[in-house]
Design an enzyme around this catalytic site. Sequence first.
Site, PDB file in Angstrom:
ATOM      1  N   ARG A  38     -10.499 -10.897  11.918  1.00 41.15           N
ATOM      2  CA  ARG A  38     -11.753 -10.709  11.388  1.00 41.15           C
ATOM      3  C   ARG A  38     -12.277  -8.682  13.231  1.00 41.15           C
ATOM      4  O   ARG A  38     -11.833  -9.442  13.412  1.00 41.15           O
ATOM      5  CB  ARG A  38     -12.724 -10.981  11.868  1.00 41.15           C
ATOM      6  CG  ARG A  38     -12.860 -12.238  10.339  1.00 41.15           C
ATOM      7  CD  ARG A  38     -13.417 -13.264  10.828  1.00 41.15           C
ATOM      8  NE  ARG A  38     -12.188 -14.172  11.122  1.00 41.15           N
ATOM      9  CZ  ARG A  38     -12.782 -15.191  12.106  1.00 41.15           C
ATOM     10  NH1 ARG A  38     -13.216 -15.786  12.083  1.00 41.15           N
ATOM     11  NH2 ARG A  38     -11.697 -16.119  12.741  1.00 41.15           N
ATOM     12  N   LYS A  65     -17.751 -10.514   5.881  1.00 42.89           N
ATOM     13  CA  LYS A  65     -19.656 -10.290   5.803  1.00 42.89           C
ATOM     14  C   LYS A  65     -19.999  -9.822   4.536  1.00 42.89           C
ATOM     15  O   LYS A  65     -20.661  -9.898   3.866  1.00 42.89           O
ATOM     16  CB  LYS A  65     -19.912 -10.489   7.026  1.00 42.89           C
ATOM     17  CG  LYS A  65     -19.631 -11.295   8.302  1.00 42.89           C
ATOM     18  CD  LYS A  65     -20.387 -11.466   9.404  1.00 42.89           C
ATOM     19  CE  LYS A  65     -20.337 -11.794  10.483  1.00 42.89           C
ATOM     20  NZ  LYS A  65     -21.228 -12.159  11.625  1.00 42.89           N
ATOM     21  N   GLY A  86      -7.713 -22.072   9.112  1.00 40.27           N
ATOM     22  CA  GLY A  86      -7.879 -23.595   9.705  1.00 40.27           C
ATOM     23  C   GLY A  86      -9.294 -23.025  10.135  1.00 40.27           C
ATOM     24  O   GLY A  86      -9.667 -24.100  11.376  1.00 40.27           O
ATOM     25  N   GLY A 128     -13.465 -30.113  17.737  1.00 39.11           N
ATOM     26  CA  GLY A 128     -12.185 -31.195  18.754  1.00 39.11           C
ATOM     27  C   GLY A 128     -11.430 -30.185  19.031  1.00 39.11           C
ATOM     28  O   GLY A 128     -11.088 -29.069  18.386  1.00 39.11           O
ATOM     29  N   HIS A 129     -10.499 -30.559  19.311  1.00 44.24           N
ATOM     30  CA  HIS A 129      -9.401 -29.934  19.777  1.00 44.24           C
ATOM     31  C   HIS A 129      -8.146 -31.158  20.048  1.00 44.24           C
ATOM     32  O   HIS A 129      -8.363 -32.103  19.984  1.00 44.24           O
ATOM     33  CB  HIS A 129      -9.520 -30.137  21.571  1.00 44.24           C
ATOM     34  CG  HIS A 129     -10.032 -27.973  21.332  1.00 44.24           C
ATOM     35  ND1 HIS A 129      -9.536 -26.772  20.661  1.00 44.24           N
ATOM     36  CD2 HIS A 129     -11.248 -27.291  22.084  1.00 44.24           C
ATOM     37  CE1 HIS A 129      -9.826 -25.927  21.218  1.00 44.24           C
ATOM     38  NE2 HIS A 129     -11.003 -25.800  21.604  1.00 44.24           N
ATOM     39  N   ASP A 130      -6.978 -30.671  20.147  1.00 42.59           N
ATOM     40  CA  ASP A 130      -5.888 -31.225  19.758  1.00 42.59           C
ATOM     41  C   ASP A 130      -5.608 -32.423  20.829  1.00 42.59           C
ATOM     42  O   ASP A 130      -5.029 -33.645  20.175  1.00 42.59           O
ATOM     43  CB  ASP A 130      -4.226 -30.566  20.673  1.00 42.59           C
ATOM     44  CG  ASP A 130      -2.787 -31.061  21.011  1.00 42.59           C
ATOM     45  OD1 ASP A 130      -1.732 -31.331  20.471  1.00 42.59           O
ATOM     46  OD2 ASP A 130      -2.989 -32.445  21.995  1.00 42.59           O
ATOM     47  N   ASP A 159      -1.409 -29.891  18.089  1.00 40.98           N
ATOM     48  CA  ASP A 159      -1.673 -28.483  17.723  1.00 40.98           C
ATOM     49  C   ASP A 159      -0.188 -28.444  16.728  1.00 40.98           C
ATOM     50  O   ASP A 159      -0.084 -27.339  15.785  1.00 40.98           O
ATOM     51  CB  ASP A 159      -1.542 -27.163  18.764  1.00 40.98           C
ATOM     52  CG  ASP A 159      -3.398 -27.135  18.977  1.00 40.98           C
ATOM     53  OD1 ASP A 159      -4.110 -28.283  18.414  1.00 40.98           O
ATOM     54  OD2 ASP A 159      -3.981 -26.936  20.189  1.00 40.98           O
TER      55      ASP A 159
END
Length: 380
Positions: A38, A65, A86, A128-130, A159
């Site tokens: 992007r 967009k 993702g 959240g994260h790993d 991850d």
Amino acid sequence: MTGPLAGIRIIEIAGIGPGPFCGMMLADHGAEVIRIDRPGGQALVGDPAKDLLNRSRLSVNIDLKKPEGIAAVRRLVASADGLIEGFRPGVMERLGLGPDVLLADNPKLVYGRMTGWGQDGPYAQAAGHDLNYIALSGVLDACGRAGDKPTPPMNLLGDFGGGGMMLAFGMVAALLSARTTGAGQVVDCAMTDGSAVLATMIWSLRASGRWNDARGTNFLDTGAHFYDCYETADGKFISIAPVEPQFYADLIARLGLAEDSDFHVQNDPRRWPALKGKLEALFRTRTHDEWCALLEHTDACFAPVLSMAEAPSHPHNQARGTFIEVDGITQPAPAPRYSGTPTAPPVPLSQDAARLQSIWENIGYTDADLETLQADGVIA
């Protein structure tokens, strides 16, 4: 492209972490992966040339967009075998790029979705994260030493092992199915699920009574004296892991402990703390290099603990070509290896104008179309 996935085209919607790792794995093994970036998107690594997770890809900037940008992505995906994204659940649908739309355009499409919590469930819409994902799967609680808090194993289990690698496997499995059946499908890859699967052997040990929930007290989690890292006289570290009795006997003999009756019983957890203390004292009597001279290339299940700076120059890694250098940047080489369809060395992320021009033309865009899209800021 060379490798077993040559001839496969994957569209990757840019992200960070596990999604790019999946794209890297597919590209490493020969797939043509076109990364949709992007305009103005934030990179994990400031210098794109050093973002190794993005290696061996074509990159094109498309403004999602704008309706024309969405239309361009749909055309690209219609020409592809698979797509990976993702975002949180629902984001692609709101963009007009959900699986219902893209599978209608391309019924053989494999639509890979990479999230932490999955496409559904009470946590599905939460950030959240790993670390959070492996906490919920039960894996994090098992990582660490006795009496201490859980220790994050970097972001390898969620991850990359339970996320990006799991999605890469899922994509290849679904691609094989699509070639057999002619029907694509959605691959819902959640890091919580994936990290749970990585722990399957531990669940097996637990079911058989050979594993308990007290971290740091089991034979593979630093509880045992024969499966741990030890400091040497010069402040470096070595690792030993002779789990099988014949390898344990080999280590004990080489350490000069064969006559010490304390070491004759290997698998009594009540003895492990005292035996660990003896080994800690022993390993501090010699330097790292001296222990390597004694124990390397034996069945004692030994290896020096190397830093990331040291690992590429170790003779074994050099002999295997485990690490390579591309444009002055040291990085892991593609793995695994193939006898009949060898992989090509990775290359940095590319915006090869000629290659991109060819792709656009092959999906029906004229030079005039592309000039208009570029002038309107839809693609770059």
